[in-house]
Design a protein around this motif. Structure first.
Motif, PDB file in Angstrom:
ATOM      1  N   LYS A  46     -13.863  -2.355   6.774  1.00 59.78           N
ATOM      2  CA  LYS A  46     -12.467  -2.616   7.095  1.00 59.78           C
ATOM      3  C   LYS A  46     -12.367  -3.981   6.401  1.00 59.78           C
ATOM      4  O   LYS A  46     -12.729  -5.016   6.899  1.00 59.78           O
ATOM      5  N   LEU A  47     -11.229  -4.188   5.541  1.00 62.77           N
ATOM      6  CA  LEU A  47     -10.707  -5.215   4.988  1.00 62.77           C
ATOM      7  C   LEU A  47      -9.696  -6.158   6.058  1.00 62.77           C
ATOM      8  O   LEU A  47      -9.095  -5.420   6.967  1.00 62.77           O
ATOM      9  N   VAL A  48     -10.052  -7.341   6.233  1.00 61.32           N
ATOM     10  CA  VAL A  48      -9.583  -8.133   7.311  1.00 61.32           C
ATOM     11  C   VAL A  48      -8.303  -9.158   6.607  1.00 61.32           C
ATOM     12  O   VAL A  48      -8.632  -9.825   5.675  1.00 61.32           O
ATOM     13  N   ASP A  49      -7.216  -8.845   7.264  1.00 54.66           N
ATOM     14  CA  ASP A  49      -6.033  -9.720   6.677  1.00 54.66           C
ATOM     15  C   ASP A  49      -5.763  -9.428   5.128  1.00 54.66           C
ATOM     16  O   ASP A  49      -5.464 -10.567   4.330  1.00 54.66           O
ATOM     17  N   GLU A  50      -6.321  -8.337   4.655  1.00 53.10           N
ATOM     18  CA  GLU A  50      -5.966  -8.127   3.210  1.00 53.10           C
ATOM     19  C   GLU A  50      -4.736  -8.532   2.656  1.00 53.10           C
ATOM     20  O   GLU A  50      -4.578  -9.361   1.652  1.00 53.10           O
ATOM     21  N   THR A  51      -3.418  -8.036   3.395  1.00 54.01           N
ATOM     22  CA  THR A  51      -2.323  -8.493   2.671  1.00 54.01           C
ATOM     23  C   THR A  51      -1.951 -10.036   2.571  1.00 54.01           C
ATOM     24  O   THR A  51      -1.731 -10.190   1.446  1.00 54.01           O
ATOM     25  N   PRO A  52      -2.060 -10.809   3.575  1.00 55.03           N
ATOM     26  CA  PRO A  52      -2.008 -12.168   3.392  1.00 55.03           C
ATOM     27  C   PRO A  52      -2.719 -12.701   2.456  1.00 55.03           C
ATOM     28  O   PRO A  52      -2.417 -13.676   1.819  1.00 55.03           O
ATOM     29  N   HIS A  53      -3.950 -12.446   2.171  1.00 57.16           N
ATOM     30  CA  HIS A  53      -5.000 -12.910   1.239  1.00 57.16           C
ATOM     31  C   HIS A  53      -4.489 -12.662  -0.116  1.00 57.16           C
ATOM     32  O   HIS A  53      -4.547 -13.684  -1.089  1.00 57.16           O
ATOM     33  N   VAL A  58     -12.051 -11.854  16.811  1.00 54.72           N
ATOM     34  CA  VAL A  58     -12.980 -10.486  16.446  1.00 54.72           C
ATOM     35  C   VAL A  58     -12.316  -9.088  16.933  1.00 54.72           C
ATOM     36  O   VAL A  58     -12.546  -8.219  16.194  1.00 54.72           O
ATOM     37  N   ARG A  59     -11.699  -9.115  18.030  1.00 57.24           N
ATOM     38  CA  ARG A  59     -11.102  -7.971  18.310  1.00 57.24           C
ATOM     39  C   ARG A  59      -9.688  -7.575  17.224  1.00 57.24           C
ATOM     40  O   ARG A  59      -9.866  -6.471  17.226  1.00 57.24           O
ATOM     41  N   PHE A  60      -9.072  -8.450  16.953  1.00 64.21           N
ATOM     42  CA  PHE A  60      -8.253  -8.363  16.079  1.00 64.21           C
ATOM     43  C   PHE A  60      -8.793  -7.869  14.390  1.00 64.21           C
ATOM     44  O   PHE A  60      -8.343  -6.763  13.942  1.00 64.21           O
ATOM     45  N   SER A  61      -9.975  -8.416  14.043  1.00 66.32           N
ATOM     46  CA  SER A  61     -10.661  -8.066  13.015  1.00 66.32           C
ATOM     47  C   SER A  61     -11.240  -6.684  12.985  1.00 66.32           C
ATOM     48  O   SER A  61     -11.368  -5.760  12.060  1.00 66.32           O
ATOM     49  N   ASP A  62     -11.310  -6.147  14.151  1.00 70.86           N
ATOM     50  CA  ASP A  62     -11.939  -4.796  14.318  1.00 70.86           C
ATOM     51  C   ASP A  62     -10.975  -3.767  14.330  1.00 70.86           C
ATOM     52  O   ASP A  62     -11.055  -2.483  13.993  1.00 70.86           O
ATOM     53  N   GLU A  63      -9.685  -4.064  14.036  1.00 75.48           N
ATOM     54  CA  GLU A  63      -8.559  -3.237  13.793  1.00 75.48           C
ATOM     55  C   GLU A  63      -8.142  -3.430  12.581  1.00 75.48           C
ATOM     56  O   GLU A  63      -7.069  -2.821  12.159  1.00 75.48           O
ATOM     57  N   GLY A  64      -8.610  -3.882  11.592  1.00 74.13           N
ATOM     58  CA  GLY A  64      -8.532  -3.953  10.112  1.00 74.13           C
ATOM     59  C   GLY A  64      -8.288  -2.720   9.376  1.00 74.13           C
ATOM     60  O   GLY A  64      -8.566  -1.624  10.064  1.00 74.13           O
ATOM     61  N   GLU A  65      -7.891  -2.681   8.129  1.00 75.81           N
ATOM     62  CA  GLU A  65      -7.600  -1.638   7.508  1.00 75.81           C
ATOM     63  C   GLU A  65      -8.831  -1.043   6.888  1.00 75.81           C
ATOM     64  O   GLU A  65      -9.599  -1.369   6.075  1.00 75.81           O
ATOM     65  N   ALA A  66      -9.342   0.510   7.241  1.00 75.61           N
ATOM     66  CA  ALA A  66     -10.318   1.080   6.902  1.00 75.61           C
ATOM     67  C   ALA A  66     -10.270   1.436   5.522  1.00 75.61           C
ATOM     68  O   ALA A  66      -9.206   1.704   5.061  1.00 75.61           O
ATOM     69  N   VAL A  67     -11.591   1.206   4.897  1.00 74.94           N
ATOM     70  CA  VAL A  67     -11.444   1.506   3.307  1.00 74.94           C
ATOM     71  C   VAL A  67     -12.543   2.794   3.174  1.00 74.94           C
ATOM     72  O   VAL A  67     -13.808   2.998   3.833  1.00 74.94           O
ATOM     73  N   THR A  68     -11.831   3.859   2.482  1.00 71.58           N
ATOM     74  CA  THR A  68     -12.617   5.025   2.183  1.00 71.58           C
ATOM     75  C   THR A  68     -13.125   5.354   0.977  1.00 71.58           C
ATOM     76  O   THR A  68     -12.512   4.467   0.278  1.00 71.58           O
TER      77      THR A  68
END
Length: 287
Positions: free
Chosen positions: A42-49, A277-287
């Motif tokens: 999962k990408l972490v904080d993709e949009t703000p990056h 870490v809990r927040f990053s586990d909720e990132g956007e899944a990449v398929t």
């Protein structure tokens, strides 16, 4: 398994990836970069990056080499080809290839786009024993808010830290205040329990992990103050820690060889790392 890079429209073997010798990023550091963390696919904080990448490009007047949607596709395709589960996606945009001249090219030049990935260990909530930092003079230019590829002062500071046995360098300005780390944002926890980190201005990079952690602090009703703090104040602090896409929240237990607080990982840094870490586990899944 082959490792791939993306270079100007092509997915190529990482060992053979290259840019033109007159690319302005290579010749003049005329370019910007961005790094997005990947956790469990999962990408972490993709949009703000990507928002920050857009800002950096605008500040240097470099155009987008592809559309934002296309960049998102490239990121995901490169992750798929490299089977990236935990690690980083690095992306770099330069002004492009042109005859060497300090001024911008007069003829239209297409910006260059390069992406690579790196596999890292799966980051866990337990911070371990914490890390040491070494203070270094901040000799960078006056626009540290732009994420440019011109990182030589950061490289020298980080190398000095590593040679002293420290994990990171903390950069100190002419007033004796800590600006940030060589590749991280710097935080302290005062004896009164206030979290302190420097305000975002031209002197530091507006860290994406830093921004997310501010929201986490608010949700936990922790008192956060954005202001300069001196190196002396940091050494007297109850706790200290660093944040970045690669470090998440990492406690600092020594500064210049002196223990911070009792020299052990503090409760605040430990809790914030767990929450991030809990927040990053909720990132956007990449398929």
């Amino acid at each position: 398994m082959a490792r791939y890079a993306y270079v100007n429209g092509r997915y190529v073997d990482h060992r053979e990836a290259s840019v033109h010798i007159e690319d302005r990023g290579y010749q003049l550091a005329d370019g910007v970069y961005e790094v997005v963390g990947v956790r469990a696919g999962k990408l972490v904080d993709e949009t703000p990056h990507i928002d920050r990448l857009d800002r950096s490009l605008r500040e240097l007047r470099i155009g987008w080499p592809v559309s934002r949607n296309t960049l998102g596709f490239i990121i995901r395709e490169l992750m798929r080809r490299n089977r990236l589960r935990d690690g980083l996606v690095y992306m770099q945009v330069t002004r492009g290839v042109a005859r060497r001249d300090h001024a911008f090219p007069t003829a239209p030049v297409k910006p260059s786009l390069v992406l690579t990935t790196k596999t890292t260990k799966h980051i866990v909530a337990d911070p371990g024993p914490g890390v040491a930092v070494k203070s270094q003079p901040d000799i960078r230019w006056g626009r540290c808010d732009i994420k440019t590829v011109a990182l030589l002062p950061n490289v020298l500071a980080k190398q000095a830290a590593r040679e002293s046995g420290a994990y990171e360098a903390w950069l100190v300005d002419a007033k004796g205040c800590v600006t940030e780390g060589a590749s991280t944002n710097a935080w302290i926890v005062t004896g009164e329990g206030e979290l302190v980190t420097r305000q975002t201005d031209n002197g530091i990079l507006a860290g994406i992990t830093r921004h997310t952690l501010k929201s986490i602090c608010n949700s936990l009703q922790l008192k956060l103050v954005e202001r300069p703090f001196t190196l002396a104040e940091a050494k007297e602090a109850k706790e200290a820690f660093i944040t970045s896409a690669t470090s998440f929240v990492t406690p600092v237990v020594k500064i210049d060889g002196d223990p911070v607080g009792d020299g052990k990982v503090g409760a605040t840094a430990r809790r914030l790392r767990e929450e991030y870490v809990r927040f990053s586990d909720e990132g956007e899944a990449v398929t």
